[in-house]
Design an enzyme around this catalytic site. Structure first.
Site, PDB file in Angstrom:
ATOM      1  N   ASN A  72       2.399 -16.832  66.259  1.00  0.00           N
ATOM      2  CA  ASN A  72       3.410 -17.128  67.293  1.00  0.00           C
ATOM      3  C   ASN A  72       2.995 -18.209  68.291  1.00  0.00           C
ATOM      4  OD1 ASN A  72       1.574 -15.391  68.473  1.00  0.00           O
ATOM      5  ND2 ASN A  72       3.113 -14.213  69.585  1.00  0.00           N
ATOM      6  N   GLU A 103      -6.560  -8.366  71.059  1.00  0.00           N
ATOM      7  CA  GLU A 103      -5.330  -8.632  71.838  1.00  0.00           C
ATOM      8  C   GLU A 103      -4.182  -8.278  70.914  1.00  0.00           C
ATOM      9  OE1 GLU A 103      -5.339  -9.470  74.902  1.00  0.00           O
ATOM     10  OE2 GLU A 103      -7.037 -10.748  75.365  1.00  0.00           O
TER      11      GLU A 103
HETATM   12  P1  NAD Z   1      -0.990  -9.873  62.139  1.00  0.00           P
HETATM   13  O1  NAD Z   1      -1.783  -8.748  62.679  1.00  0.00           O
HETATM   14  O2  NAD Z   1      -0.226  -9.668  60.893  1.00  0.00           O
HETATM   15  O3  NAD Z   1      -1.938 -11.139  61.852  1.00  0.00           O
HETATM   16  C1  NAD Z   1      -2.754 -11.717  62.844  1.00  0.00           C
HETATM   17  C2  NAD Z   1      -3.889 -12.463  62.175  1.00  0.00           C
HETATM   18  O4  NAD Z   1      -4.730 -11.526  61.496  1.00  0.00           O
HETATM   19  C3  NAD Z   1      -3.471 -13.478  61.112  1.00  0.00           C
HETATM   20  O5  NAD Z   1      -4.318 -14.591  61.191  1.00  0.00           O
HETATM   21  C4  NAD Z   1      -3.698 -12.717  59.829  1.00  0.00           C
HETATM   22  O6  NAD Z   1      -3.911 -13.567  58.710  1.00  0.00           O
HETATM   23  C5  NAD Z   1      -4.942 -11.932  60.153  1.00  0.00           C
HETATM   24  N1  NAD Z   1      -5.150 -10.712  59.367  1.00  0.00           N
HETATM   25  C6  NAD Z   1      -4.230  -9.981  58.702  1.00  0.00           C
HETATM   26  N2  NAD Z   1      -4.826  -8.897  58.126  1.00  0.00           N
HETATM   27  C7  NAD Z   1      -6.139  -8.960  58.454  1.00  0.00           C
HETATM   28  C8  NAD Z   1      -7.262  -8.122  58.192  1.00  0.00           C
HETATM   29  N3  NAD Z   1      -7.141  -6.998  57.479  1.00  0.00           N
HETATM   30  N4  NAD Z   1      -8.457  -8.486  58.692  1.00  0.00           N
HETATM   31  C9  NAD Z   1      -8.598  -9.608  59.438  1.00  0.00           C
HETATM   32  N5  NAD Z   1      -7.564 -10.437  59.730  1.00  0.00           N
HETATM   33  C10 NAD Z   1      -6.352 -10.116  59.244  1.00  0.00           C
HETATM   34  O7  NAD Z   1      -0.073 -10.348  63.347  1.00  0.00           O
HETATM   35  P2  NAD Z   1       1.064 -11.469  63.342  1.00  0.00           P
HETATM   36  O8  NAD Z   1       2.226 -10.911  62.579  1.00  0.00           O
HETATM   37  O9  NAD Z   1       0.484 -12.781  62.945  1.00  0.00           O
HETATM   38  O10 NAD Z   1       1.415 -11.558  64.901  1.00  0.00           O
HETATM   39  C11 NAD Z   1       2.341 -10.726  65.520  1.00  0.00           C
HETATM   40  C12 NAD Z   1       1.685  -9.588  66.285  1.00  0.00           C
HETATM   41  O11 NAD Z   1       0.675 -10.103  67.141  1.00  0.00           O
HETATM   42  C13 NAD Z   1       2.629  -8.835  67.197  1.00  0.00           C
HETATM   43  O12 NAD Z   1       2.390  -7.458  67.127  1.00  0.00           O
HETATM   44  C14 NAD Z   1       2.294  -9.347  68.597  1.00  0.00           C
HETATM   45  O13 NAD Z   1       2.642  -8.477  69.645  1.00  0.00           O
HETATM   46  C15 NAD Z   1       0.836  -9.574  68.455  1.00  0.00           C
HETATM   47  N6  NAD Z   1       0.358 -10.582  69.420  1.00  0.00           N
HETATM   48  C16 NAD Z   1      -0.452 -10.164  70.431  1.00  0.00           C
HETATM   49  C17 NAD Z   1      -0.883 -11.075  71.386  1.00  0.00           C
HETATM   50  C18 NAD Z   1      -1.771 -10.646  72.510  1.00  0.00           C
HETATM   51  O14 NAD Z   1      -2.397 -11.517  73.098  1.00  0.00           O
HETATM   52  N7  NAD Z   1      -1.883  -9.374  72.838  1.00  0.00           N
HETATM   53  C19 NAD Z   1      -0.502 -12.414  71.301  1.00  0.00           C
HETATM   54  C20 NAD Z   1       0.315 -12.808  70.247  1.00  0.00           C
HETATM   55  C21 NAD Z   1       0.730 -11.865  69.303  1.00  0.00           C
END
Ligand code: NAD
Length: 481
Positions: free
Chosen positions: A156, A252
């Site tokens: 995002n 996060e």
């Molecule tokens: P996601 O958890 O699917 O993926 C995030 C990242 O993790 C990606 O780079 C992905 O390739 C990687 N990933 C996926 N599986 C993994 C694993 N098993 N081990 C290590 N890495 C792995 O999240 P998303 O769909 O990309 O983002 C949306 C989510 O992120 C929402 O829930 C949102 O609220 C959260 N978010 C939180 C913050 C914050 O600062 N708190 C900021 C932005 C987004």
């Protein structure tokens, strides 16, 4: 893995991994999709397990010398990096719209925030603390870098979140490997390429890959720290995997931010602001407003004002002038957001405005407000991460605070009121890492950012956030044996 020398930097050039100061291609490639058109974006590398080993080894080697570079020189390298990003920020913004879908004006703001985050976070010092000193002894607390950090970034805010991890890691003397989301690798790969002009080989590396890549890094024995931003579900997997080698983790994670609207607000001013802060980036912000509680005395006019405003928001390709809401970023997320619509239809909930928009080729959803869904409904309890938000009523102050806090999430929360005493009193009872009065979502890199409960572990940004990339070391100095 093939590699080329460093060509003239061009944001729209080809896309390479950056490993040990070199631009590296891979045998296998893949591509993201422009979510506004459904068309493929250019090919990017798919890193292999060997690439991970090579990058970790390069980061470990670079750490030995980078950690000894004076703090002020590391700050200067980051300032130079920020200047270069600023110079190219319009091109980064265009690329961001093409890969992420957000409207160009917001993509420009994100690229600019990357510059601000690097400048601000690299400006902090992390001095030694003297706990006690007298004629016989001195007790000093030092902050020493951990070693190799891995920054895992979601789709995002790929620029801002990567800059928010690179800077504190590198300024404190660590090396870092960034792993972008497979949905949005482009800007992060280019940030890595740009960084090669300012940091020695192995200090900043970026590897793009498929779904194997994150787990390879978290399980690898080499890295000392994982800074993860993403969903709560994945965050738990990251923590579990990192625990095997006791890597440090900062998580996060997701949010279900409540906002509480008090009866004394100026409806015409506040309703459009609340709607905007729910729908920005098509609701794909961890800190977007995800539950709206409006006092029952003003519920009908407030809802009407939000509906009227929401109808004026232009949904479309982020590259087109005047677009306020781009598409949902990827097909997986689009299908996920649509499950909220099916649930609403199934349970007969009332749509105040909005709906899915399937007459365009991209992943479009019209901003949607649902009028008083049940408190235990899917929409009121789960994070859709799309432009669909529940609006509910409240009457009693303590009761609405309990409802706002009645979730395992604790990222952000807000209160809107003309009477600041009321607002402050209520705000202080909210369980969240960031709490706002008469706004929401406004962030500052000088302040810590993190979640309570299942919204995260630890925090990033601010001077204190630098410590998340450091060991604490206490030195007990006796002046005479
Ligand atoms: P996601 O958890 O699917 O993926 C995030 C990242 O993790 C990606 O780079 C992905 O390739 C990687 N990933 C996926 N599986 C993994 C694993 N098993 N081990 C290590 N890495 C792995 O999240 P998303 O769909 O990309 O983002 C949306 C989510 O992120 C929402 O829930 C949102 O609220 C959260 N978010 C939180 C913050 C914050 O600062 N708190 C900021 C932005 C987004």
């Amino acid at each position: 893995m093939g590699s080329v020398g460093l060509p003239q930097f061009n944001v729209f050039g080809e896309y390479y991994n950056t490993i040990d100061g070199k631009l590296c291609s891979t045998q296998e490639t893949r591509h993201g999709i422009n979510p506004a058109t459904g068309k493929p974006n250019p090919e990017v590398p798919v890193a292999t397990r060997e690439d991970v080993d090579t990058a970790v080894a390069a980061a470990q080697k670079a750490f030995k010398s980078w950690s000894k570079v004076p703090y002020s020189e590391r700050q200067q390298a980051l300032r130079n990096f920020a200047d270069a990003l600023e110079k190219h920020q319009d091109d980064f913004a265009k690329l961001l719209t093409q890969e992420q879908g957000k409207p160009l004006m917001f993509a420009k703001a994100e690229a600019a925030s990357g510059v601000t985050w690097i400048r601000t976070l690299s400006g902090f010092e992390l001095p030694e603390e003297i706990v006690e000193e007298d004629d016989t002894k001195k007790i000093i607390v030092r902050h020493t870098p951990l070693g190799v950090a891995v920054g895992i970034v979601p789709w995002n805010f790929p620029i801002q979140l990567a800059c928010g991890k690179i800077t504190p890691a590198v300024v404190t003397g660590n090396t870092i490997i960034i792993k972008p989301s497979p949905f949005t690798p482009y800007c992060d790969l280019k940030l890595g390429e740009l960084a090669q002009q300012f940091f020695p080989p192995g200090v900043v590396q970026v590897l793009s890959g498929d779904d194997n890549l994150g787990p390879w890094f978290t399980a690898h024995p080499g890295p000392d720290k994982i800074s993860f931003t993403g969903s709560t579900v994945t965050g738990k997997k990251v923590m579990e995997s990192a625990s095997k080698t006791l890597k440090r983790v900062t998580l996060e994670l997701g949010g279900k931010d409540p906002t509480i609207v008090c009866p004394d607000v100026d409806i015409a001013t506040v309703a459009p602001k609340v709607a905007t802060l729910a729908f920005l980036n098509s609701g794909q912000i961890c800190l977007a407003i995800k539950r709206i509680y409006v006092h029952e005395d003003i519920y009908e006019p407030f809802l009407k004002a939000m509906v009227d405003f929401t109808k004026t928001l232009k949904v479309g390709d982020g590259a087109e002038e005047g677009t306020f809401l781009g598409p949902v970023q990827n097909s997986m997320q689009y299908e996920k957001v649509k499950t909220f619509f099916s649930d609403i239809e199934k349970s007969g909930q009332k749509v105040a405005v909005g709906g899915v928009n399937e007459d365009k080729p991209g992943y479009f959803i019209t901003p949607t407000l649902i009028d008083r869904p049940a408190e235990d409904s899917k929409l009121a309890t789960e994070e859709p991460f799309g432009p669909i938000v529940p609006v509910m009523t409240w009457k009693d102050e303590q009761e609405v605070i309990d409802r706002a806090n009645g979730t395992r999430m604790g990222l952000g929360a807000s209160v809107w009121a003309s009477d600041l005493d009321t607002a402050n009193r209520m705000a202080q009872k909210l369980e969240a890492g960031s709490v706002w009065v008469n706004t929401h979502l406004e962030l500052d890199p000088r302040a810590p950012f993190g979640g309570h409960k299942e919204s995260g572990v630890g925090f990033e940004w601010s001077a204190a956030g630098l410590k998340a990339y450091c060991n604490s070391q206490t030195l007990y100095l006796k002046k005479k044996a």
